[in-house]
Design a protein around this motif. Structure first.
Motif, short mmCIF file in Angstrom:
data_model
loop_
_atom_site.label_atom_id
_atom_site.label_comp_id
_atom_site.label_asym_id
_atom_site.label_seq_id
_atom_site.Cartn_x
_atom_site.Cartn_y
_atom_site.Cartn_z
N LEU A 21 0.84 -1.18 0.00
CA LEU A 21 0.00 0.00 0.00
C LEU A 21 0.88 1.24 0.00
CD1 LEU A 21 -3.03 0.32 0.00
CD2 LEU A 21 -2.97 0.57 2.46
N MET A 22 0.67 2.12 -1.00
CA MET A 22 1.48 3.32 -1.18
C MET A 22 0.58 4.55 -1.04
SD MET A 22 4.45 1.95 -2.10
CE MET A 22 5.41 3.11 -3.02
N TYR B 165 5.03 6.88 -1.37
CA TYR B 165 5.73 6.30 -0.23
C TYR B 165 4.91 5.14 0.33
CZ TYR B 165 8.26 10.70 -0.42
OH TYR B 165 9.00 11.77 -0.84
N PRO B 166 5.58 4.13 0.91
CA PRO B 166 4.82 3.03 1.52
C PRO B 166 4.10 3.50 2.78
CG PRO B 166 7.20 2.65 1.70
CD PRO B 166 7.02 3.90 0.93
N VAL B 167 2.89 3.01 2.98
CA VAL B 167 2.13 3.33 4.18
C VAL B 167 2.81 2.64 5.36
CG1 VAL B 167 -0.09 3.01 5.36
CG2 VAL B 167 -0.04 3.60 2.93
N PRO B 168 3.08 3.36 6.45
CA PRO B 168 3.72 2.72 7.61
C PRO B 168 2.88 1.56 8.14
CG PRO B 168 3.75 5.11 7.83
CD PRO B 168 2.90 4.79 6.64
N LEU C 215 -2.79 -5.97 9.58
CA LEU C 215 -1.95 -7.09 9.18
C LEU C 215 -2.56 -8.40 9.61
CD1 LEU C 215 1.54 -5.69 10.18
CD2 LEU C 215 0.48 -5.65 7.95
N GLU C 216 -2.52 -9.37 8.73
CA GLU C 216 -3.01 -10.71 9.03
C GLU C 216 -1.91 -11.69 8.66
OE1 GLU C 216 -6.53 -11.42 6.81
OE2 GLU C 216 -7.55 -9.64 7.56
N GLU C 217 -1.68 -12.68 9.51
CA GLU C 217 -0.67 -13.68 9.21
C GLU C 217 -1.35 -14.91 8.66
OE1 GLU C 217 2.56 -14.41 11.70
OE2 GLU C 217 2.56 -12.40 12.58
N GLU C 218 -0.85 -15.36 7.52
CA GLU C 218 -1.39 -16.54 6.87
C GLU C 218 -0.22 -17.39 6.39
OE1 GLU C 218 -3.92 -15.42 3.70
OE2 GLU C 218 -5.47 -14.62 5.00
N ASP C 219 -0.04 -18.56 6.98
CA ASP C 219 1.02 -19.50 6.57
C ASP C 219 2.38 -18.83 6.47
OD1 ASP C 219 -0.96 -21.45 6.36
OD2 ASP C 219 -1.36 -20.90 4.27
N GLU C 220 2.78 -18.16 7.51
CA GLU C 220 4.06 -17.49 7.63
C GLU C 220 4.24 -16.32 6.67
OE1 GLU C 220 7.12 -20.41 7.28
OE2 GLU C 220 6.32 -21.63 8.88
N ASP C 221 3.24 -15.99 5.88
CA ASP C 221 3.29 -14.82 5.00
C ASP C 221 2.46 -13.72 5.64
OD1 ASP C 221 4.79 -16.09 3.06
OD2 ASP C 221 3.00 -16.84 2.01
N TYR D 267 -0.87 -7.83 3.61
CA TYR D 267 -1.16 -6.43 3.85
C TYR D 267 -2.59 -6.15 3.39
CZ TYR D 267 3.77 -5.76 4.66
OH TYR D 267 5.03 -5.84 5.18
N ASP D 268 -3.41 -5.75 4.32
CA ASP D 268 -4.78 -5.41 4.00
C ASP D 268 -4.90 -3.89 4.05
OD1 ASP D 268 -7.38 -5.69 3.36
OD2 ASP D 268 -8.03 -6.59 5.24
N PHE D 269 -5.99 -3.36 3.54
CA PHE D 269 -6.19 -1.93 3.65
C PHE D 269 -6.36 -1.55 5.11
CE2 PHE D 269 -7.27 -2.54 -0.81
CZ PHE D 269 -6.53 -1.52 -1.36
N PHE D 270 -6.52 -0.30 5.37
CA PHE D 270 -6.59 0.23 6.71
C PHE D 270 -7.63 -0.50 7.55
CE2 PHE D 270 -5.27 3.76 3.98
CZ PHE D 270 -4.09 4.09 4.59
N GLY D 271 -7.37 -0.54 8.86
CA GLY D 271 -8.34 -1.10 9.79
C GLY D 271 -9.53 -0.17 9.93
N ASP D 272 -10.34 -0.41 10.95
CA ASP D 272 -11.60 0.32 11.12
C ASP D 272 -11.44 1.84 11.10
OD1 ASP D 272 -12.90 -2.10 11.25
OD2 ASP D 272 -12.75 -2.21 13.43
#
Length: 162
Positions: free
Chosen positions: A2-3, A30-33, A39-45, A48-53
């Motif tokens: 996400l930029m 610029y990359p979004v901090p 962030l969600e962890e799926e199988d060690e990967d 990056y999802d869009f912004f939270g609530d």
């Protein structure tokens, strides 16, 4: 990744390339901090999802609006600019679709692929406007038996005139 643009606040999925520029104002992206991302962890990967609530508003207030490059007028106009570009893109797509269907390219681009004459017999867009010289020549040659009296268009596929 996400930029975002520090000047106009545009946010989109980019490739984290140093040469990536904003499609609205042509500024560097610029990359979004990570603290603003959901962030969600799926199988060690890490996915990056869009912004939270409520993170999007917080991100805009803390990162975008505090930037020295920030332009409030451009930020306010950005949705309008994006909508206008989207409409122009759709207009061009419609024109290209009409050309693929057989429409006259000049007329298709002029009308944006909309409101094009269509043959009532076969439904083709491959039609031409009968010119006044062609109509006069036909009437002069065939007289009252001319097919082009009171006709405006001719289908190039089936030959129907209307």
């Amino acid at each position: 990744m996400l930029m975002y643009c520090k000047k106009c606040g545009r946010v989109y999925m980019g490739n984290n390339d140093d040469t990536e520029t904003c499609d609205i104002c042509k500024s560097k992206m610029y990359p979004v901090p990570k603290q603003y991302l959901d962030l969600e962890e799926e199988d060690e990967d890490i996915k990056y999802d869009f912004f939270g609530d409520d993170m999007e508003d917080k991100f805009i207030e803390e990162c975008v609006k505090t930037s020295p490059e920030f332009d409030q007028e451009l930020f306010d106009k950005r949705p309008y600019i994006q909508k206008k570009r989207s409409q122009e893109y759709n207009r061009m797509l419609n024109a290209h679709e009409a050309i693929r269907a057989g429409a006259d390219p000049k007329l298709a681009f002029k009308n944006g692929g909309q409101n094009l004459p269509k043959c009532p017999a076969c439904g083709s867009l491959n039609v031409k406007k009968i010119g006044s010289v062609e109509r006069v020549a036909s009437v002069g040659f065939f007289g009252l038996f001319s097919k082009k009296i009171n006709k405006s268009f001719e289908c190039k596929n089936c030959g129907y005139t209307w």
